[in-house]
Design a protein around this motif. Structure first.
Motif, mmCIF file in Angstrom:
data_model
loop_
_atom_site.group_PDB
_atom_site.id
_atom_site.type_symbol
_atom_site.label_atom_id
_atom_site.label_comp_id
_atom_site.label_asym_id
_atom_site.label_seq_id
_atom_site.Cartn_x
_atom_site.Cartn_y
_atom_site.Cartn_z
ATOM 1 N N LEU A 131 -22.318 35.641 -36.404
ATOM 2 C CA LEU A 131 -22.294 34.441 -35.568
ATOM 3 C C LEU A 131 -21.606 33.347 -36.366
ATOM 4 C CD1 LEU A 131 -23.154 32.616 -33.157
ATOM 5 C CD2 LEU A 131 -25.338 32.266 -34.350
ATOM 6 N N ILE A 132 -20.499 32.812 -35.846
ATOM 7 C CA ILE A 132 -19.734 31.770 -36.510
ATOM 8 C C ILE A 132 -19.954 30.467 -35.744
ATOM 9 C CG2 ILE A 132 -17.501 31.100 -37.443
ATOM 10 C CD1 ILE A 132 -18.501 33.880 -38.368
ATOM 11 N N VAL A 133 -20.377 29.421 -36.449
ATOM 12 C CA VAL A 133 -20.696 28.141 -35.809
ATOM 13 C C VAL A 133 -19.872 27.029 -36.451
ATOM 14 C CG1 VAL A 133 -22.513 26.506 -35.189
ATOM 15 C CG2 VAL A 133 -23.057 28.940 -35.462
ATOM 16 N N LEU A 134 -19.166 26.276 -35.628
ATOM 17 C CA LEU A 134 -18.468 25.080 -36.108
ATOM 18 C C LEU A 134 -19.405 23.889 -35.956
ATOM 19 C CD1 LEU A 134 -15.843 23.722 -37.109
ATOM 20 C CD2 LEU A 134 -15.194 23.442 -34.710
ATOM 21 N N GLU A 135 -19.599 23.131 -37.051
ATOM 22 C CA GLU A 135 -20.409 21.907 -37.003
ATOM 23 C C GLU A 135 -19.558 20.657 -37.212
ATOM 24 O OE1 GLU A 135 -24.119 21.315 -38.535
ATOM 25 O OE2 GLU A 135 -24.973 23.196 -37.808
ATOM 26 N N SER A 136 -18.326 20.823 -37.636
ATOM 27 C CA SER A 136 -17.453 19.678 -37.893
ATOM 28 C C SER A 136 -17.106 18.962 -36.591
ATOM 29 C CB SER A 136 -16.161 20.156 -38.572
ATOM 30 O OG SER A 136 -16.435 20.899 -39.732
ATOM 31 N N THR A 137 -17.110 17.638 -36.631
ATOM 32 C CA THR A 137 -16.815 16.842 -35.450
ATOM 33 C C THR A 137 -15.351 16.997 -35.062
ATOM 34 O OG1 THR A 137 -18.473 15.242 -36.130
ATOM 35 C CG2 THR A 137 -16.881 14.525 -34.480
ATOM 36 N N LYS A 185 -31.032 18.938 -32.115
ATOM 37 C CA LYS A 185 -29.762 19.605 -32.395
ATOM 38 C C LYS A 185 -29.128 20.097 -31.099
ATOM 39 C CE LYS A 185 -27.548 21.481 -36.203
ATOM 40 N NZ LYS A 185 -26.197 20.981 -35.945
ATOM 41 N N VAL A 186 -27.965 19.549 -30.785
ATOM 42 C CA VAL A 186 -27.196 20.006 -29.634
ATOM 43 C C VAL A 186 -26.540 21.330 -29.996
ATOM 44 C CG1 VAL A 186 -25.234 19.513 -28.123
ATOM 45 C CG2 VAL A 186 -26.802 17.672 -28.790
ATOM 46 N N ILE A 187 -26.659 22.316 -29.112
ATOM 47 C CA ILE A 187 -26.104 23.641 -29.391
ATOM 48 C C ILE A 187 -25.374 24.183 -28.167
ATOM 49 C CG2 ILE A 187 -27.836 24.237 -31.123
ATOM 50 C CD1 ILE A 187 -29.183 25.980 -28.929
ATOM 51 N N ALA A 188 -24.361 24.995 -28.422
ATOM 52 C CA ALA A 188 -23.668 25.687 -27.340
ATOM 53 C C ALA A 188 -23.055 26.956 -27.891
ATOM 54 C CB ALA A 188 -22.591 24.804 -26.736
ATOM 55 N N GLY A 189 -23.052 28.003 -27.081
ATOM 56 C CA GLY A 189 -22.435 29.258 -27.471
ATOM 57 C C GLY A 189 -21.279 29.594 -26.563
ATOM 58 N N ASP A 190 -20.360 30.378 -27.080
ATOM 59 C CA ASP A 190 -19.221 30.848 -26.289
ATOM 60 C C ASP A 190 -19.655 32.100 -25.541
ATOM 61 O OD1 ASP A 190 -16.599 31.203 -25.352
ATOM 62 O OD2 ASP A 190 -16.101 32.508 -27.042
ATOM 63 N N ALA A 194 -23.911 34.540 -27.152
ATOM 64 C CA ALA A 194 -23.765 33.584 -28.264
ATOM 65 C C ALA A 194 -24.737 32.424 -28.086
ATOM 66 C CB ALA A 194 -22.329 33.077 -28.336
ATOM 67 N N SER A 195 -24.918 31.967 -26.845
ATOM 68 C CA SER A 195 -25.862 30.874 -26.581
ATOM 69 C C SER A 195 -27.280 31.273 -26.955
ATOM 70 C CB SER A 195 -25.800 30.470 -25.100
ATOM 71 O OG SER A 195 -24.522 29.988 -24.760
ATOM 72 N N GLN A 196 -27.644 32.505 -26.638
ATOM 73 C CA GLN A 196 -28.979 33.006 -26.971
ATOM 74 C C GLN A 196 -29.169 33.052 -28.486
ATOM 75 O OE1 GLN A 196 -29.722 36.988 -25.547
ATOM 76 N NE2 GLN A 196 -31.952 36.754 -25.653
ATOM 77 N N MET A 197 -28.145 33.466 -29.202
ATOM 78 C CA MET A 197 -28.235 33.530 -30.662
ATOM 79 C C MET A 197 -28.288 32.139 -31.276
ATOM 80 S SD MET A 197 -25.568 36.616 -31.352
ATOM 81 C CE MET A 197 -25.757 38.157 -30.463
ATOM 82 N N MET A 198 -27.514 31.203 -30.721
ATOM 83 C CA MET A 198 -27.552 29.825 -31.196
ATOM 84 C C MET A 198 -28.953 29.252 -31.041
ATOM 85 S SD MET A 198 -24.531 28.655 -32.302
ATOM 86 C CE MET A 198 -24.478 26.894 -31.966
ATOM 87 N N GLN A 199 -29.557 29.508 -29.873
ATOM 88 C CA GLN A 199 -30.898 28.976 -29.632
ATOM 89 C C GLN A 199 -31.913 29.610 -30.588
ATOM 90 O OE1 GLN A 199 -31.565 28.026 -25.703
ATOM 91 N NE2 GLN A 199 -33.639 27.304 -26.006
#
Length: 446
Positions: A131-137, A185-190, A194-199
């Motif tokens: 799972l790859i997550v971008l946090e940079s604005t 924490k605002v989260i979103a998956g592609d 991915a959304s389930q894993m983010m959560q």
């Protein structure tokens, strides 16, 4: 391995906290995030291109105020956190968070080079089940249009082999009321998996997660938060100019207005914008909006007003010296109080104090600074010529040698009474003297 098995195994590893997390970029965002993930029970490997940060971590020295040495040492000794410059070890990580800078170019366009280079590094060792997550604005669409294609050069596909998400950082350096784990924490998956894993992942790390429908929406949330602040700060900066011309104290106006229990939120003027978000993030949206032929007049006007504030302050300084001391700025010695962009932090990113120093030097004056958090000016992208200047020693004799003192950052630890007693002229951009009800000296609010 079938797609369903890849997704199920990663979700189970996250839920059971067997997943290993990687955090790329161990700065003001990445190191606190790494600590929160480690404290939640995951094993974390931090990555940074700066060997000095890795050395400090291995020696148990935190270089980020929000991360005490004791917490860092506890996580290292427990085997839940380590750091490296070897990006090939990303293959060992199941969840990877990207926390690298997203500055502006000289032309105020987005500079995504750090994100792009990081994604190229990840693609070299990308494997199924990560799972790859971008946090940079960044601007809406970056995760989908920039991050995903670079990662897919590995010939793995997002949503099938690996999973992709975006979750904007919400750090506030110096704010002791909140830490990474207590800020929603605002989260979103592609995609739904991915959304389930983010959560599952962020739900294990922070107290509250706020899911949104798409990565572009999550990217827009972060920009909206900081554009809101930038526009309102510009508004009170403009009111400062108007009310000053009328002989009205804008700080008194705001303090009275905020007593209204509804319909008003106080923002305060200053010498310009600083920090890693507010001076930069609005321009990510103005740049992206051109693609859709949509003007951003409010945002651009706010940027113009806030960018002009250092010039206004220097003019007030020159006027004060001329009227109160009968001396030209070009023949004066000026002391700037506070180099950090906000009080009580050792952070000079985009600090208006640096611009103030440059403008005063351009006018021919001698300029020094005092900041208890920043003993020496480090190298910066725009102000490399100021590198090496050191904070003065604080004493009454030194203060009395300056023709004027400019309060740019109102650190709580500064002795403002001594300043009023010994400085012949004070230009106060933060209402620091009046707020502390200090008498003495010649004070000009700017």
């Amino acid at each position: 391995m079938p797609h369903a098995r890849i997704a199920a195994d990663l979700l189970t590893a996250i839920t059971d906290k067997r997943a290993k997390a990687g955090v790329i970029g161990l700065g003001y965002v990445g190191l606190p995030l790494a600590m929160s993930i480690a404290k939640a029970g995951f094993s974390v490997l931090g990555f940074d291109i700066d060997p000095g940060k890795i050395d400090a971590i291995e020696e148990g020295r935190s270089y980020i105020e929000a991360v005490p040495d004791a917490v860092l040492n506890e996580m290292v000794k427990a085997g839940r956190f380590a750091a490296t410059t070897d990006f090939l070890q990303l293959a060992d990580c199941d969840v990877i968070a990207i926390c690298v800078p997203t500055p502006l170019t000289k032309h105020r366009d987005p500079d995504l080079s750090f994100v792009e280079n990081t994604c190229r590094q990840i693609s070299k060792s990308l494997r199924p089940g990560q799972l790859i997550v971008l946090e940079s604005t960044t601007y809406p669409g970056t995760t989908e249009d920039i991050v995903k294609p670079i990662l897919e050069t590995s010939e793995l596909k997002a949503g099938r082999d690996f999973f992709l998400g975006f979750s904007p950082e919400r750090e506030d350096p110096g704010n002791r009321d909140f830490e990474t784990s207590t800020i929603p924490k605002v989260i979103a998956g592609d995609g739904p998996e991915a959304s389930q894993m983010m959560q599952a992942f962020y739900g294990s790390v922070v107290k509250t997660v706020v899911p949104v429908s798409s990565t572009a929406t999550a990217e827009a949330v972060k920009l909206t938060e900081n554009i809101f602040r930038a526009v309102n700060i510009a508004l009170v900066n403009e009111l400062k100019l108007v009310y000053d011309a009328m002989g009205i104290d804008v700080w008194e106006v705001i303090d009275a207005a905020k007593t209204k229990p509804f319909g008003f939120m106080p923002f305060y003027p200053g010498p310009g914008l600083g920090g890693h978000c507010i001076p930069i993030d609005p321009f990510y949206l103005t740049w992206k909006s051109r693609e859709y032929d949509q003007p951003t007049r409010f945002i651009e006007l706010a940027g113009e007003i806030n960018t002009a504030m250092p010039h206004y302050v220097v003019e007030k300084l020159a006027e004060g010296l001329d009227r109160r001391a009968g001396k030209a700025l070009s023949r004066s010695r000026v002391l700037i109080i506070g180099l950090a962009y906000k009080k009580n932090v050792p952070d000079i990113r985009e600090s208006p104090s640096l611009r103030l120093m440059e403008l005063i030097l351009e006018r021919g004056a001698e300029v020094s600074y005092f900041d208890p958090f920043i003993p020496e000016i480090p190298r910066t992208r725009e102000y490399g010529h100021l590198k090496g200047r050191r904070s003065i020693d604080w004493n009454s004799e030194a203060l009395a040698t300056f023709d004027a003192v400019l309060i740019a950052t109102d650190h709580d630890s500064v002795d403002y009474q001594a300043l009023a007693n010994h400085a012949p002229l004070i230009i106060d951009t933060r209402n620091a003297i009046a707020r502390r009800q200090i008498d003495g000296g010649t004070i000009i609010k700017a």
